[in-house]
Design a protein around this motif. Structure first.
Motif, PDB file in Angstrom:
ATOM      1  N   PHE A 112       0.831  -1.205   0.000  1.00  0.00           N
ATOM      2  CA  PHE A 112       0.000   0.000   0.000  1.00  0.00           C
ATOM      3  C   PHE A 112       0.866   1.256   0.000  1.00  0.00           C
ATOM      4  O   PHE A 112       0.702   2.147  -0.828  1.00  0.00           O
ATOM      5  CB  PHE A 112      -0.933  -0.013   1.212  1.00  0.00           C
ATOM      6  CG  PHE A 112      -1.741   1.260   1.336  1.00  0.00           C
ATOM      7  CD1 PHE A 112      -2.809   1.504   0.475  1.00  0.00           C
ATOM      8  CD2 PHE A 112      -1.428   2.218   2.294  1.00  0.00           C
ATOM      9  CE1 PHE A 112      -3.543   2.664   0.577  1.00  0.00           C
ATOM     10  CE2 PHE A 112      -2.146   3.381   2.399  1.00  0.00           C
ATOM     11  CZ  PHE A 112      -3.219   3.602   1.542  1.00  0.00           C
ATOM     12  N   TYR A 113       1.853   1.278   0.919  1.00  0.00           N
ATOM     13  CA  TYR A 113       2.639   2.514   1.065  1.00  0.00           C
ATOM     14  C   TYR A 113       3.675   2.702  -0.031  1.00  0.00           C
ATOM     15  O   TYR A 113       4.100   3.812  -0.297  1.00  0.00           O
ATOM     16  CB  TYR A 113       3.323   2.552   2.444  1.00  0.00           C
ATOM     17  CG  TYR A 113       2.344   2.894   3.548  1.00  0.00           C
ATOM     18  CD1 TYR A 113       1.933   4.212   3.734  1.00  0.00           C
ATOM     19  CD2 TYR A 113       1.825   1.905   4.374  1.00  0.00           C
ATOM     20  CE1 TYR A 113       1.024   4.516   4.730  1.00  0.00           C
ATOM     21  CE2 TYR A 113       0.939   2.193   5.376  1.00  0.00           C
ATOM     22  CZ  TYR A 113       0.537   3.513   5.550  1.00  0.00           C
ATOM     23  OH  TYR A 113      -0.356   3.824   6.518  1.00  0.00           O
ATOM     24  N   SER A 144       3.321   1.840  -3.205  1.00  0.00           N
ATOM     25  CA  SER A 144       2.808   1.987  -4.564  1.00  0.00           C
ATOM     26  C   SER A 144       3.167   3.386  -5.080  1.00  0.00           C
ATOM     27  O   SER A 144       3.339   4.322  -4.281  1.00  0.00           O
ATOM     28  CB  SER A 144       1.294   1.779  -4.601  1.00  0.00           C
ATOM     29  OG  SER A 144       0.671   2.775  -3.838  1.00  0.00           O
ATOM     30  N   ALA A 190       1.406   6.483  -3.795  1.00  0.00           N
ATOM     31  CA  ALA A 190       0.974   6.425  -2.398  1.00  0.00           C
ATOM     32  C   ALA A 190       1.169   7.734  -1.643  1.00  0.00           C
ATOM     33  O   ALA A 190       0.245   8.229  -0.993  1.00  0.00           O
ATOM     34  CB  ALA A 190       1.704   5.296  -1.677  1.00  0.00           C
ATOM     35  N   THR A 191       2.331   8.302  -1.769  1.00  0.00           N
ATOM     36  CA  THR A 191       2.612   9.490  -0.976  1.00  0.00           C
ATOM     37  C   THR A 191       1.677  10.641  -1.344  1.00  0.00           C
ATOM     38  O   THR A 191       1.054  11.261  -0.490  1.00  0.00           O
ATOM     39  CB  THR A 191       4.068   9.942  -1.182  1.00  0.00           C
ATOM     40  OG1 THR A 191       4.884   8.794  -0.969  1.00  0.00           O
ATOM     41  CG2 THR A 191       4.446  11.038  -0.207  1.00  0.00           C
TER      42      THR A 191
END
Lengths: 205, 650, 248
Positions: free
Chosen positions: A47-48, A50, A53-54
């Motif tokens: 999740f983080y 990808s 993500a940010t």
């Protein structure tokens, strides 16, 4: 239509979409705690890590959260404490404000503990280990657990009661009957999320 | 030329109707009210407003409404006004509907109408059981709209003390007392409309609100305005006992089928619900088979008095009877009478949907009031452009609503008061404006000295009141006055008692001078104002009592048993019309009539000859009492449209 | 059976002076309400220390809970003094002026903010004139029943007194005014004014200042469905928000 109205409406909406949805997703991910360290870390990292993500987090979570928090803090101080009106919805009104402040503090601690801390220490990625070691630390474990328990209850309450007030604010539930139905629905959401989250945390208790 | 304006005193239905109409016609209004206008006594009116819209297809018409009104008032009302009012009634109801009053509806969406006392037709439009409140709010909203537009200025929480008269005796303004700052000032206006309601507080506890002291009206009387028909005080048959107030149980409870009864056995101690039907005495239904529970109020109140006092059948031996709605379904009652049933339940703790209510008669309305004028047209209606409509004998001083005397004669029909209030307010406005426009000079042009002198007199009067440090408590003295009035000038009146009451009132007048002003501060102090009101109430009670003493007959609400003409049971009012016709043609055939009937008709005719007149009270120094009192004279009534005839409701 | 009754009354001489408490002991009479006890104090204005004092002042009129004048805080809760029956109240009975409005004196407050709110939401029907324009629109019984309930509001101030969001320092219009806006938006005369009402309610002090504490509906003496009105106006402004976004 002035900024006062628009900011409150955006803040109200932000509480449900996206913050509320993110909360549900976030709590759902914790269920992977039962699948062991590897799968949990993979899920969280995928999740983080990808590509978007940010940015997605900033736009979808942090900015709305910041707005919702600022509006919330402003709201908390513009009212009058009247304890003689001992009605249930009045109690919920205060719990909503209390939980809001509590959750704000919890989120700050949580971001520091689960995100910024590991980044600085360079241990980012080992989420499972980080979380479980925090819980089982012989010295601070109890404190961490208590903070998490209160934080989770507060957040889940704030969200599910927020569903309730959201429906009234936006005119979704009009009549007393429909308002009652929404309220019952919000209780169910509260119970469901609490049970699910404590079940998830039981994996590392 | 400086700007003209009209001063309206009183924020009830009549005052607001006048304000809004004068403003609509483009003239500015200064609205003075004792309370925020939305809290005026009109909110207490419950049952409805009459208008012969004939929605039920019963053949009702304004003419029948007119007849019922005049007959209900025992022919003491001036007929052109009544006629015009009844003809305007359907329009007024439509207007109020358009202004947003939430009248109850028929299944088809039309206005619904219910029955009320003194008529056989469904003629009363209603908004639940809070019709007065709804009507007042609609007018309040219109006036607020004009306030925002700048045409109306409100001075709420100000009390009217008196009129400012110029050297010709014309009214050019008003003296008002700020209930907040205690400041007494004058305001300028080219015409002053008194729409200050009734004087229920003269009787202490009544169905009236606490502001209904009749002070403004009495002040006009003390300044020289004639007061008409003071002795005609309506006693409402159904009120709820209370220590601070006798709350009204609307006539609509009976209009919707409520039945009045007492146990047949005196002092029956069983609960109402345990008394079987055959042991209940539905005395109104038995005595008045045609109108039943919906006899006019004067009749109803007298019958209850008779049942309780003469027959001793009052509930638990007290002056109370049952009003029973328990045969209706809960849903029906909530929709049609919700408000008043809630009130009953709230104040007594008993649910009237399950148990019969206990009610008793109470002072409710004053048919009498300041004498006012009118100009009829050739067809017996009213010339709206005439400046004399609703004008008192003081030029430029007008009266409207319960404050005037014209519409209800000796007894008012239920649901006609809301009508007369709105009607007078609207009807008089064009005439008032004509009056103002034709004045030689505006109030602004009157020398300031006129205002200053009047203002100073009132300031001195109030500063003297504040200095009073005798031994009497004004509030206790008021209770004593009320006790006298309740005991002796109520349903049944006897001359010897009225005489002693007059003496008593004079005694109160001298005791008034020994009052202690309990609070001498300036700020938001109601005591000096109340002491002044009490003075006026003492004088008004003289008008009522002396009027009652002088009128030796039985008419409408004014009942003196010794002058009862004793109508034969089988007498029909039409017989009297025939009798009068024959008399007018010069060929009265006495043998054509029943002997008893003939004797009665002769008594009736002779009585009308003497008493079918308006009582006029004028304040005169040194006539009665200590400083002055009413001098009574009588004035003819306009009965040109419907010839007077005996009333009959059974 | 009690034979005396103690009243603890928060008094204040004027807007600037500070409040003080004064006790009054009066004779107990069954079936009394707060007003009749205040009237008793008027006839014998002596406090519990036996000192002669100025009678307590309050505002009242109809005494049957339709005029809204005598609203005050009785034993901590807002209520009309006329319908507050002594036998149902805890003793001693504590009377205070409403806390959301400037105190004028003793139990009298200045509620003009509520009437100003009615101006702001334009709580009226814009009539073409008061001459004879024939009957009004027909209306179904069900609509009448909804509107009638809303129209019973007597601007007494209970809803805003109990509302934690309505304070002396903000300019929230309060439940009563929002309810009136709903009432007049039901009345289908003039859509322009409906939009104007919503404009007002979409500003500071408008609907967005409601915090959903829902005390208003609990304390309303006329049982007006105030939360329903708030939700309904919430829906109407939501629609208008949507329209504004896509119209602009």
């Amino acid at each position: 239509m002035d900024s006062h109205f628009i900011l409150r409406r955006i803040s109200s909406l932000a509480g449900i979409v996206p913050i509320g949805l993110f909360l549900v997703y976030h709590l759902y991910m914790q269920l992977y705690l039962h699948s062991g360290a590897e799968i949990y870390n993979n899920e969280v990292n995928s999740f983080y890590d990808s590509p978007l993500a940010t940015w997605a987090l900033i736009i979808v979570v942090y900015i709305p959260l910041l707005l919702h928090s600022i509006m919330g803090v402003i709201l908390v101080f513009d009212n009058k404490i009247q304890p003689s009106y001992t009605y249930f919805s009045h109690l919920l009104y205060w719990l909503q404000r209390l939980s809001g402040i509590g959750v704000l503090l919890f989120i700050i601690a949580h971001i520091w503990n689960a995100k910024l801390g590991p980044w600085i220490e360079g241990t980012w990625g080992t989420h499972f280990e980080h979380l479980s070691s925090g819980f089982t630390d012989p010295e601070t474990g109890m404190i961490t657990k208590t903070v998490y328990v209160l934080g989770v209850i507060g957040a889940v309450f704030h969200f599910s009661n927020g569903l309730n007030t959201f429906c009234m604010t936006w005119g979704i539930a009009l009549t007393p009957t429909s308002q009652k139905r929404v309220r019952i629905f919000s209780y169910l959401v509260f119970i469901f999320l609490i049970v699910s989250t404590f079940y998830a945390l039981s994996a590392i208790w | 030329m400086s700007k003209q304006r009209v001063i309206v005193v009183g924020g009830g239905l009549a005052g607001l109707a006048a304000t809004m109409k004068v403003a609509e016609l483009g003239m500015s209004v200064l609205l003075i009210s004792f309370l925020p206008v939305k809290r005026s006594h009109s909110v207490c009116a419950q049952g409805g407003i009459n208008g012969a819209v004939n929605i039920k297809g019963e053949g009702d018409s304004p003419e029948i409404h007119f007849y019922d009104t005049v007959k209900g008032g025992d022919f003491l009302a001036n007929q052109p006004l009544c006629k015009d009012m009844c003809h305007q009634a359907p329009y007024i109801i439509n207007l109020m509907d358009r202004l947003g009053v939430n009248f109850n509806r028929t299944p088809e969406g039309n206005l619904d109408f219910r029955r009320f006392g003194g008529t056989l037709y469904h003629r009363t439009a209603f908004a639940g059981a809070t019709t007065g409140q709804q009507l007042l709010y609609a007018l309040d909203e219109q006036v607020r709209h004009y306030e925002v537009q700048g045409l109306v200025e409100k001075m709420e929480l100000h009390e009217y003390l008196g009129a400012v008269l110029n050297n010709e005796g014309r009214c050019v303004g008003a003296v008002i007392n700020s209930l907040r700052t205690g400041e007494i000032i004058t305001v300028k206006g080219d015409a002053v409309i008194l729409a200050t309601g009734g004087p229920g507080l003269v009787y202490g506890r009544s169905t009236n609100s606490t502001v209904c002291t009749g002070t403004a009206v009495t002040s006009a009387y003390l300044q020289g305005a004639k007061y008409g028909n003071g002795e005609f005080i309506q006693i409402h048959p159904s009120a709820i006992p209370g220590r601070d107030k006798l709350r009204l149980m609307s006539e609509s409870a009976r209009g919707e089928g409520g039945r009045v009864w007492v146990p047949r056995k005196a002092g029956d101690s069983r609960k109402a619900k345990d008394i079987p039907d055959k042991e209940r005495f539905y005395f109104l239904e038995e005595r008045y088979p045609l109108y039943g529970n919906l006899v006019p109020r004067d009749v109803g109140a007298r019958e209850i008095y008779d049942i309780c006092v003469n027959e001793g059948l009052g509930v638990k031996g007290e002056m109370k009877v049952y009003l029973d709605l328990t045969h209706h379904t809960q849903e029906f009652l909530d929709r049609r009478l919700g408000g008043i049933l809630e009130t009953y339940e709230k104040f007594t703790g008993v649910d009237p949907r399950n148990e019969p209510m206990e009610i008793f008669p109470a002072v409710h309305y004053s048919m009498g009031g300041i004498w006012t004028d009118y100009t009829p047209t050739v067809d017996g209606l009213i010339d709206y452009q005439s400046p004399s409509n609703q004008m008192t004998n003081i030029k430029g001083l007008y009266a409207a609503g319960e404050a005037d005397y014209q519409y209800h004669g000796g007894n008012r029909l239920g649901a006609n008061s809301l009508l007369s209030c709105i009607y007078t307010g609207l009807m008089m406005s064009p005439g008032v404006i004509n009056y103002v426009n034709n004045l030689p000079e505006t109030a602004e042009d009157i020398p300031q000295k006129t205002f200053d002198d009047t203002c100073r007199q009132w300031q001195e009067k109030f500063s003297n009141i504040k200095k009073m440090n005798g031994s009497e408590n004004p509030y206790s003295l008021h209770r004593e006055l009320a006790e006298q009035m309740i005991t002796n000038v109520l349903i049944v009146r006897q001359n010897n008692k009225l005489e002693t009451t007059l003496d008593k009132i004079n005694e109160f007048e001298s005791r008034w001078k020994n009052i202690a002003c309990l609070d001498t501060s300036d700020w938001s102090n109601p005591v000096p104002s109340f002491i002044n009101q009490l003075w006026n109430m003492i004088h008004l009670s003289k008008v009522i009592t002396k009027g009652a003493l002088m009128r030796d007959e039985f008419r409408g609400s004014h009942y003196k048993p010794e002058f009862d003409l004793e109508q034969p049971d089988d007498f029909q009012p039409d017989t009297y019309v025939e009798f009068e016709k024959q008399k007018a043609n010069g060929g009265l055939n006495e043998s054509a009539f029943d002997k008893q009937h003939l004797a009665y008709m002769k008594r009736y005719a002779a009585n009308n000859e003497k008493w079918l007149k308006t009582t006029i009270a004028e304040y005169k120094n040194g006539t009665t009492g200590l400083e002055g009192g009413p001098e009574i004279s009588f004035e003819d009534v306009d009965t040109s449209l419907i010839s007077p005839r005996p009333r009959k409701y059974n | 059976m009690l034979d005396t009754l103690t009243f603890k009354i928060k008094r204040q001489n004027n807007a600037e002076s500070s409040p003080y408490w004064e006790n009054f002991v009066i004779q107990y009479i069954p079936n009394s309400n707060v007003i009749s006890c205040l009237m008793d104090i008027q006839t014998n204005p002596v406090n519990s220390k036996g000192e002669k004092v100025a009678p307590v002042v309050w505002q009242s009129n109809c005494l049957e809970e339709v005029c809204g004048s005598c609203t005050m805080v009785i034993n901590g809760k807002v209520h009309q003094a006329c319908s507050a029956l002594i036998d149902k109240l805890e003793k001693p009975i504590i009377l205070e002026p409403m806390s959301k409005f400037p105190v004028i004196r003793d139990l009298i407050v200045d509620r003009s903010r509520m009437f100003d709110a009615l101006k702001k939401v334009q709580a009226w029907v814009s009539a073409d004139g008061y001459h004879d324009l024939g009957p009004g629109d027909s209306q179904s019984q069900s609509v009448q029943e909804v509107a009638y309930k809303l129209s019973e509001c007597m601007t007494c101030g209970c809803c805003v007194e109990a509302c934690p969001q309505y304070t002396k320092d903000n300019n929230f219009l309060g439940a009563a005014a929002i309810n009136q806006a709903r009432l007049f938006n039901i009345h289908q005369k003039g859509n322009d004014i409906t939009e104007q009402r919503l404009d007002t309610l979409m500003q500071e002090g408008g609907i967005s200042d409601c915090g959903n504490a829902q005390n208003c509906v609990e304390v309303c003496p006329k049982s007006i469905p105030l939360t329903e009105s708030i939700a309904e106006i919430g829906r109407q402004v939501s629609g208008k928000l949507w329209r504004n976004i896509f119209k602009a």
